[in-house]
Design a protein around this motif. Sequence first.
Motif, PDB file in Angstrom:
ATOM      1  N   ALA A  44      -8.842  -7.868  12.325  1.00  0.00           N
ATOM      2  CA  ALA A  44      -7.532  -7.134  12.000  1.00  0.00           C
ATOM      3  C   ALA A  44      -7.622  -6.188  10.997  1.00  0.00           C
ATOM      4  O   ALA A  44      -7.192  -5.280  10.961  1.00  0.00           O
ATOM      5  N   VAL A  45      -8.253  -6.781   9.937  1.00  0.00           N
ATOM      6  CA  VAL A  45      -8.282  -5.951   8.619  1.00  0.00           C
ATOM      7  C   VAL A  45      -9.512  -4.763   8.756  1.00  0.00           C
ATOM      8  O   VAL A  45      -9.142  -3.611   8.314  1.00  0.00           O
ATOM      9  N   THR A  46     -10.302  -4.916   9.558  1.00  0.00           N
ATOM     10  CA  THR A  46     -11.326  -3.897   9.740  1.00  0.00           C
ATOM     11  C   THR A  46     -10.878  -2.802  10.647  1.00  0.00           C
ATOM     12  O   THR A  46     -10.984  -1.346  10.154  1.00  0.00           O
ATOM     13  N   PHE A  47     -10.144  -3.029  11.787  1.00  0.00           N
ATOM     14  CA  PHE A  47      -9.686  -2.227  12.529  1.00  0.00           C
ATOM     15  C   PHE A  47      -8.263  -1.825  12.333  1.00  0.00           C
ATOM     16  O   PHE A  47      -7.752  -1.027  12.884  1.00  0.00           O
ATOM     17  N   ARG A  48      -7.727  -2.345  11.062  1.00  0.00           N
ATOM     18  CA  ARG A  48      -6.265  -1.983  10.671  1.00  0.00           C
ATOM     19  C   ARG A  48      -5.128  -2.232  11.606  1.00  0.00           C
ATOM     20  O   ARG A  48      -4.524  -1.184  12.208  1.00  0.00           O
ATOM     21  N   ASN A  49      -5.234  -3.366  12.273  1.00  0.00           N
ATOM     22  CA  ASN A  49      -4.018  -3.683  13.347  1.00  0.00           C
ATOM     23  C   ASN A  49      -2.839  -3.209  13.035  1.00  0.00           C
ATOM     24  O   ASN A  49      -2.522  -3.510  11.583  1.00  0.00           O
ATOM     25  N   ASP A  50      -2.078  -2.628  13.758  1.00  0.00           N
ATOM     26  CA  ASP A  50      -0.482  -2.221  13.194  1.00  0.00           C
ATOM     27  C   ASP A  50       0.126  -3.551  13.374  1.00  0.00           C
ATOM     28  O   ASP A  50       0.093  -4.278  14.169  1.00  0.00           O
ATOM     29  N   LEU A  51       1.240  -3.630  12.529  1.00  0.00           N
ATOM     30  CA  LEU A  51       1.944  -4.566  12.675  1.00  0.00           C
ATOM     31  C   LEU A  51       3.186  -4.121  13.517  1.00  0.00           C
ATOM     32  O   LEU A  51       3.525  -3.146  13.643  1.00  0.00           O
ATOM     33  N   PRO A  52       3.605  -5.127  14.157  1.00  0.00           N
ATOM     34  CA  PRO A  52       4.541  -4.868  15.125  1.00  0.00           C
ATOM     35  C   PRO A  52       6.029  -4.207  14.534  1.00  0.00           C
ATOM     36  O   PRO A  52       6.125  -4.820  13.405  1.00  0.00           O
ATOM     37  N   SER A  53       6.694  -3.404  15.128  1.00  0.00           N
ATOM     38  CA  SER A  53       7.877  -2.856  14.192  1.00  0.00           C
ATOM     39  C   SER A  53       9.011  -4.002  14.630  1.00  0.00           C
ATOM     40  O   SER A  53       8.893  -4.924  15.405  1.00  0.00           O
ATOM     41  N   ASP A  54      10.059  -3.818  13.906  1.00  0.00           N
ATOM     42  CA  ASP A  54      11.041  -4.970  13.782  1.00  0.00           C
ATOM     43  C   ASP A  54      12.062  -4.642  15.003  1.00  0.00           C
ATOM     44  O   ASP A  54      12.996  -5.282  15.204  1.00  0.00           O
ATOM     45  N   ASP A  55      11.849  -3.729  15.642  1.00  0.00           N
ATOM     46  CA  ASP A  55      12.669  -3.177  16.811  1.00  0.00           C
ATOM     47  C   ASP A  55      12.778  -4.334  18.021  1.00  0.00           C
ATOM     48  O   ASP A  55      11.826  -4.899  18.388  1.00  0.00           O
TER      49      ASP A  55
END
Length: 146
Positions: free
Chosen positions: A135-146
């Motif tokens: 996750a850190v290496t590929f910079r996984n996006d955090l899910p939005s609060d929507d």
Amino acid sequence: MQRMNVAKVAPEAFGAVMGLEKYVRANVDHTVLELVKLRASILNGCAFCVDMHSQEALGAGESSRRLFAVAAWREAPFFDQRERAALALTDAVTRLGEHGVPDDVWEDAAKVWPEKALADLVLAIATINVWNRIAVTFRNDLPSDD
């Protein structure tokens, strides 16, 4: 910005890590597993995993007070002996240095965790460390609060 979706680029490798994940979910106490995942993710600076595991733990009924205290677990009175041993082992395995896991950390864990459970716990710690590095290496996006 996410660098790549490793599940799409290397689905067999992603599936192998997911196999470990399924194993530890089935064999490690859920409460301890979420504490371990959160602690390793904090140490590794993995925002994606900190977010995911804190949300999963809250959804499973864990208290926000205990989850916040994972960052300073040694000083917090909220954890039992098994959880403390698991958190100490998580710290040692995650921060693995040239001398490996200290004997006192291992011995404390071995006193409160039966051999098979201890093996499964180490596998759980190793698995979350793999996920953190992905996750850190590929910079996984955090899910939005929507």
